[in-house]
Scaffold this active site. Structure first.
Site, PDB file in Angstrom:
ATOM      1  N   LEU A  88       0.814  -1.214   0.000  1.00  0.00           N
ATOM      2  CA  LEU A  88       0.000   0.000   0.000  1.00  0.00           C
ATOM      3  C   LEU A  88       0.846   1.262   0.000  1.00  0.00           C
ATOM      4  O   LEU A  88       0.358   2.324  -0.381  1.00  0.00           O
ATOM      5  CB  LEU A  88      -0.943   0.002   1.215  1.00  0.00           C
TER       6      LEU A  88
ATOM      7  N   ALA B 270       5.002   3.125   1.438  1.00  0.00           N
ATOM      8  CA  ALA B 270       6.186   3.070   2.297  1.00  0.00           C
ATOM      9  C   ALA B 270       6.434   4.457   2.856  1.00  0.00           C
ATOM     10  O   ALA B 270       6.170   5.471   2.192  1.00  0.00           O
ATOM     11  CB  ALA B 270       7.405   2.572   1.523  1.00  0.00           C
ATOM     12  N   GLY B 271       6.919   4.530   4.097  1.00  0.00           N
ATOM     13  CA  GLY B 271       7.183   5.790   4.759  1.00  0.00           C
ATOM     14  C   GLY B 271       8.492   5.761   5.512  1.00  0.00           C
ATOM     15  O   GLY B 271       9.327   4.856   5.334  1.00  0.00           O
TER      16      GLY B 271
ATOM     17  N   MET C 191       8.921   5.189   8.617  1.00  0.00           N
ATOM     18  CA  MET C 191       9.003   4.165   9.658  1.00  0.00           C
ATOM     19  C   MET C 191       9.016   2.753   9.110  1.00  0.00           C
ATOM     20  O   MET C 191       9.504   1.838   9.754  1.00  0.00           O
ATOM     21  CB  MET C 191       7.834   4.317  10.626  1.00  0.00           C
ATOM     22  N   GLY C 192       8.463   2.547   7.926  1.00  0.00           N
ATOM     23  CA  GLY C 192       8.403   1.190   7.401  1.00  0.00           C
ATOM     24  C   GLY C 192       7.512   1.114   6.182  1.00  0.00           C
ATOM     25  O   GLY C 192       7.211   2.127   5.532  1.00  0.00           O
TER      26      GLY C 192
ATOM     27  N   VAL D  41       3.849  -0.377   4.445  1.00  0.00           N
ATOM     28  CA  VAL D  41       2.461  -0.735   4.758  1.00  0.00           C
ATOM     29  C   VAL D  41       1.984  -1.724   3.710  1.00  0.00           C
ATOM     30  O   VAL D  41       2.137  -1.496   2.494  1.00  0.00           O
ATOM     31  CB  VAL D  41       1.558   0.506   4.779  1.00  0.00           C
TER      32      VAL D  41
ATOM     33  N   LYS E  76       1.561  -2.455   9.007  1.00  0.00           N
ATOM     34  CA  LYS E  76       2.819  -1.726   8.869  1.00  0.00           C
ATOM     35  C   LYS E  76       3.930  -2.475   9.596  1.00  0.00           C
ATOM     36  O   LYS E  76       3.793  -2.812  10.784  1.00  0.00           O
ATOM     37  CB  LYS E  76       2.689  -0.317   9.428  1.00  0.00           C
TER      38      LYS E  76
ATOM     39  N   ASP F 249       1.282  13.938  12.625  1.00  0.00           N
ATOM     40  CA  ASP F 249       1.533  13.899  11.180  1.00  0.00           C
ATOM     41  C   ASP F 249       0.204  13.887  10.423  1.00  0.00           C
ATOM     42  O   ASP F 249       0.020  13.134   9.464  1.00  0.00           O
ATOM     43  CB  ASP F 249       2.371  12.684  10.809  1.00  0.00           C
TER      44      ASP F 249
END
Length: 453
Positions: free
Chosen positions: A23, A25-26, A28-29, A31, A45, A139
């Protein structure tokens, strides 16, 4: 939310969930879209490996997952499961179908004032539940708001910290997205519920304008504008601009609370929706197409029967309202005004029975050379128009007119036949008179020719 195929390095199973798609990526990791054995879909996540090795991050992550379990509200994605002791900690939330607010605006353009106010009211109500649980999202931005069929949903609480926590991690990186961060986040001060209010104001401005209120540029330029420059709200509707500007105040104490925002935005949404309903022309409902308009109602007013002066009443002595200007077509002879002879009256000129009947019919229809008598003769108010400029025909009245027309026509025909029978054959047009004259003139013609009689 866009879906992508799993990569070779992506896991296929995490905990009791099978992974199907990526779905996003950010920081932190990654999804993933997953499902459990019952078929329930989740957004799962998985934390980055380098963060997973940081014990301080693990402890903070554990506190925030515990706080997220306490959040109660329909505007957030419900936490389904989490594993804080895994090699790579992960958590799963309820999967929310629908595009993000960022994708909605990018594809279809800025939203209207009523839609922005409705979305903002729902998000404010969701933040009330988040803050009551002692959590600050930190956020909140258009890409973290999903527009589901049941309303907007706040997602991605992965970097949410408890109230009063620092905005900077130990590695010295600011947490959040430039252009939607609050000034206190950029300075490294403690976060409060007012921090989410600032982010919500920037998000509503983006939904109204289709762009960030602080423009574009590098992260450093954007962070500088957030701290030192005022937001640009030229494209925000007038109904929302004062409230959005209050949310973007530099001082957290000057911003409204989430509860105040929820109530105020609900009022704006209701007022703007009502305004749109007043501007749009009402759609015609079934059964109303035959109703008369206001103009026709003024043309054919309904009045109670009035008594006429005795000299103006017809032979039948009926009372009622004057006939419509343009009524339904009748098969009988047209009414004649001013006592002019009608078709039946002009057929007989000799003053016989037909003449009297024709005169009576003319008198009845013309009202004695004055105002026409009412058509119905019942004294009842005429029926309202059908919206087409004509009044509905009365079957009973039509039958009466047809009967009178047939009777009068028969009487006129009988009168003409009787008059011709009494007078006998006309003279000068042939017959015995012509024969006699021919016999008398024949000798004269013979003498002129020189013949003897």
């Amino acid at each position: 939310m866009a879906m992508m195929r799993l990569r070779r390095e992506d896991p296929r199973v995490v905990g009791s969930f099978r992974l199907h798609r990526r779905l996003g990526a950010g920081g932190m990791g990654v999804v993933y879209l997953g499902s459990d054995r019952k078929g329930q879909r989740v957004a799962l996540k998985v934390i980055r490996p380098d963060l997973a090795e940081d014990q301080e991050f693990r402890s903070r992550f554990a506190r925030e997952v515990s706080a997220a379990r306490r959040i109660r509200g329909g505007c957030t994605a419900r936490l389904v499961a989490a594993d804080l002791d895994a090699d790579r900690p992960w958590f799963a939330t309820q999967y929310v179908p629908g595009p993000s607010l960022h994708d909605k605006v990018a594809d279809e353009g800025a939203l209207g004032a009523a839609d922005v106010a409705a979305v903002g009211a729902a998000l404010s109500e969701g933040l009330v539940a988040v803050h009551e649980a002692g959590v600050v999202h930190r956020d909140l931005k258009p890409s973290n708001i999903l527009l589901s069929p049941k309303g907007p949903r706040i997602i991605d609480f992965g970097i949410a910290w408890a109230t009063g926590a620092s905005t900077l991690t130990h590695v010295g990186t600011a947490v959040g997205s430039p252009g939607f961060l609050a000034p206190e986040q950029v300075r490294g001060a403690a976060v409060t519920p007012a921090t989410d209010v600032f982010s919500l104001g920037a998000t509503l401005a983006y939904a109204s304008m289709g762009d960030s209120p602080f423009g574009h540029g590098s992260s450093e330029v954007m962070l500088y504008r957030v701290v030192h420059e005022e937001a640009q709200l030229h494209g925000v509707p007038d109904a929302l601009a004062p409230l959005v500007r209050a949310c973007l105040a530099k001082d957290p104490e000057e911003r409204p609370s989430t509860l105040q925002l929820s109530l105020r935005l609900k009022e704006i949404a209701a007022r703007e929706t009502q305004g749109l309903a007043d501007v749009r022309p009402p759609a015609p409902r079934g059964g109303e197409t035959d109703r008369p308009t206001g103009r026709l109602a003024d043309t054919y007013p309904e009045r109670a029967p009035q008594r006429r002066p005795q000299g103006q009443q017809g032979i039948a002595g009926t009372q009622g309202t004057p006939p419509p200007r343009s009524g339904p077509a009748s098969r009988g002879p047209a009414p004649v005004r001013g006592g002019a002879p009608s078709r039946g009256g002009s057929a007989s000129r000799g003053g016989g029975p037909s003449s009297r009947s024709g005169a009576a019919r003319n008198t009845t229809r013309s009202g004695g050379g004055k105002r026409p008598a009412p058509r119905s003769g019942t004294g009842r108010p005429t029926q309202r128009g059908t919206g087409t400029g004509r009044r509905p025909a009365n079957p009973r009245l039509l039958r009466q007119r047809l009967f009178v027309f047939v009777v009068v026509t028969l009487l006129v025909a009988l009168g003409i036949a009787a008059a011709q029978g009494c007078q006998g054959p006309p003279r000068g047009l042939g017959g015995e008179g012509n024969v006699v004259r021919n016999e008398q003139q024949q000798p004269v013609r013979d003498v002129q020719r020189g013949d003897e009689p």
